[in-house]
Design a protein around this motif. Structure first.
Motif, short mmCIF file in Angstrom:
data_model
loop_
_atom_site.label_atom_id
_atom_site.label_comp_id
_atom_site.label_asym_id
_atom_site.label_seq_id
_atom_site.Cartn_x
_atom_site.Cartn_y
_atom_site.Cartn_z
N SER A 130 37.64 32.23 46.84
CA SER A 130 38.40 32.85 45.75
C SER A 130 37.71 32.48 44.45
O SER A 130 37.42 31.30 44.20
N THR A 132 38.67 37.39 42.50
CA THR A 132 37.97 38.05 43.61
C THR A 132 38.07 37.17 44.85
O THR A 132 37.93 35.94 44.75
N TYR A 184 30.65 39.26 40.58
CA TYR A 184 31.76 38.98 41.50
C TYR A 184 33.09 38.83 40.76
O TYR A 184 34.00 38.16 41.25
N PRO A 216 36.50 40.75 39.39
CA PRO A 216 37.27 41.96 39.70
C PRO A 216 37.41 42.83 38.45
O PRO A 216 37.21 42.36 37.32
N ASN A 237 35.18 42.39 35.10
CA ASN A 237 33.75 42.67 35.16
C ASN A 237 33.29 43.58 34.03
O ASN A 237 32.12 43.58 33.64
#
Length: 564
Positions: A46, A50, A157, A159, A163
């Motif tokens: 985690s 993500t 990586y 979410p 991002n």
């Protein structure tokens, strides 16, 4: 030195911990393959919202491994990883191992001089780096054997919408956006994962002899040297760790990974242990007390390996009492001595167990630890782990009886094969098959071990190993410095901190600020002296050798006087 020794410490082992263990002969990356086979749908990682299941982690790791092969990486080639704690650092690590490559963990804080030495010495063929570090890598590439640079970013990586927002935050914080020029030798990490084959890579690996890792540590010459650790060394130490934490339930724990994976301690007790136990690893790229407290409460963290500075930071946070930390069950502290007050306060805050351990890079790294659920002794580093023999040795008298001070020596399945391309230094670090730790200590009648001083001059500040010779050599490059000596002094937060004693050349007037700026250009930030003391001369022996111990004693006395 005698070939066998008594092991009185085993009398304190609970029945769940055997004195001798059977280690499955397997390559290190098999830990991930086993977890994927047993718990494919369980969360493996985690990171900032993500998550990756063990199946997803396995697939992406195999994709990366196959893409490395496509770049021409073969068994025995060195692959450097220069990343903070991120999913990419886990994928790159196990992916490189899958094709028989040797991982070279590289501190993201390194300056160009340090990076160039490590890449040149290891002969790394590929480096995986953060986009922010790309300019630094390209500046030294010409002086190394690097053929390929693989670039990734934190946002890879994150979410949605993190991002999308992150590049703007990054630009604001850094003042500029790094432009990566992709080519046949500069590659983007995420597209490699997307296009790579997820089929299993077939490479024959001999766990007993094939290297998995070159972990760099300080050298007597002032330059870092690569510790050669095999697949078996690392699997054995992870297995020992899992057995020591015998109450862990495979596939059910949550580990907080804030210790850096590029440090061998974080690599073993955070990353490898989590994968071996099929735990969910909650990754934080850096230690921030508030974020750690929030994460423990939100994620219900059960395993939290750390360094004393981390636990000190948490118990002293003004809002610590407002967080529910009762999920914490087991914490192993390493990298520096754990103050008793810190241990007791943290255990009261959480209801879990916090114990001090001991290790060194040359032993993958853990050799001793106090029992999580059993007898503990104040000031002790605990008991040797299963299959680990330890003793106190002197050159004059061999193995010493209880309560006599000498050098701690160790042998066991986790002990390194030697130093990379340094046979003389390897020979000097062993006596027969015993590893000379360089730490002075004693064992009591029951087999509990205690460290009293370091034979080496190494400084441990905030969990980082700092070798005075390296800092001194940088200072000697300054035109105004005649003599420089680096010592460690007590520090309430970092455990130790770096102090420089300086003798300037006649007529020079350089000040502390100028020296600080000079050091920051040539050393990672954690190695830079925190204070400078200018002197007309330094204490020396009759043959002109600087009496470092005298300066250490003076500096420590001065610091104690300030704090009293």
């Amino acid at each position: 030195m005698q070939k066998t020794i008594d092991r009185p410490w085993t009398q304190f082992y609970p029945e769940e911990i055997p004195a001798e263990m059977n280690y499955e002969i397997q390559p290190l990356h098999a830990l991930l393959e086993n977890a994927e086979a047993s718990f494919p749908k369980n969360k493996a990682i985690s990171f900032q919202g993500t998550t990756l299941t063990y199946q997803e982690l396995g697939e992406q790791t195999r994709a990366f491994a196959n893409e490395l092969s496509a770049l021409g990486v073969e068994k025995g080639d060195r692959v450097a990883i220069m990343l903070p704690n991120t999913p990419q650092s886990v994928i790159a690590y196990y992916g490189a191992l899958m094709i028989g490559a040797v991982v070279v963990q590289t501190n993201p804080l390194y300056v160009e001089r340090e990076l160039e030495h490590q890449m040149a010495d290891s002969g790394a063929k590929v480096i995986v780096c953060l986009d922010l570090l790309y300019p630094k890598v390209m500046k030294v590439k010409h002086a190394t054997q690097l053929e390929h640079v693989i670039v990734t970013g934190i946002k890879d990586y994150l979410p949605f919408p993190k991002n999308m927002i992150y590049p703007f935050i990054q630009k604001k914080n850094q003042g500029m956006k790094v432009k990566v020029e992709y080519s046949r030798t500069v590659h983007a990490f995420k597209p490699m994962i997307k296009r790579g084959s997820t089929s299993k890579v077939q490479v024959s690996i001999d766990p007993d002899h094939d290297l998995a890792l070159l972990q760099y540590t300080g050298g007597t010459t002032g330059l870092a040297k690569g510790v050669m650790l095999t697949h078996r060394n690392l699997v054995a130490n992870t297995t020992q760790c899992l057995q020591w934490m015998y109450r862990l339930e495979r596939g059910k724990e949550k580990t907080l990974a804030v210790l850096p994976f590029f440090h061998v301690y974080g690599m073993t007790v955070s990353m490898n242990l989590s994968v071996m136990s099929a735990s969910e690893t909650i990754i934080l790229p850096k230690f921030d007390p508030k974020e750690v407290l929030e994460t423990i409460q939100k994620e219900q963290i059960s395993i939290f390996p750390g360094a004393p500075t981390m636990y000190i930071g948490l118990i002293n946070h003004p809002d610590a009492a407002s967080y529910d930390l009762s999920s914490v069950q087991a914490c192993m502290s390493g990298s520096a001595a754990l103050p008793l007050e810190v241990q007791q306060t943290f255990e009261e805050m959480t209801g879990g167990k916090l114990v001090e351990g001991y290790g060194l890079t040359e032993a993958a790294p853990v050799t001793h630890c106090n029992l999580l659920w059993g007898t503990r002794r104040e000031g002790s580093i605990g008991l040797p782990w299963p299959d680990t023999e330890a003793g106190i040795y002197s050159e004059e008298n061999g193995m010493l009886p209880p309560n006599e001070i000498g050098e701690l020596v160790i042998r066991g399945p986790q002990v390194m094969q030697g130093y990379w391309k340094r046979p003389e230094e390897t020979a000097a670090t062993f006596y027969e098959d015993w590893l000379l730790t360089g730490d002075m200590g004693y064992m009591d009648e029951d087999g509990f071990f205690y460290i009293v001083d370091r034979k080496k001059d190494m400084i441990i500040a905030g969990g980082f190993n700092i070798y005075p010779r390296e800092v001194e050599e940088v200072l000697y490059e300054h035109d105004d410095i005649q003599e420089a000596v680096i010592v460690g002094v007590p520090d309430e937060y970092r455990g130790e901190t770096v102090k420089a004693f300086i003798v300037l050349k006649e007529g020079s007037e350089v000040d502390e600020a100028a020296l600080d700026a000079f050091c920051r250009k040539n050393l990672a930030a954690y190695k830079v002296p925190r204070s400078y003391e200018f002197r007309d001369e330094l204490p020396k022996t009759t043959v002109g050798k600087v009496l470092r111990r005298v300066l250490v004693d003076e500096a420590q006395t001065e610091e104690k006087a300030k704090s009293s």
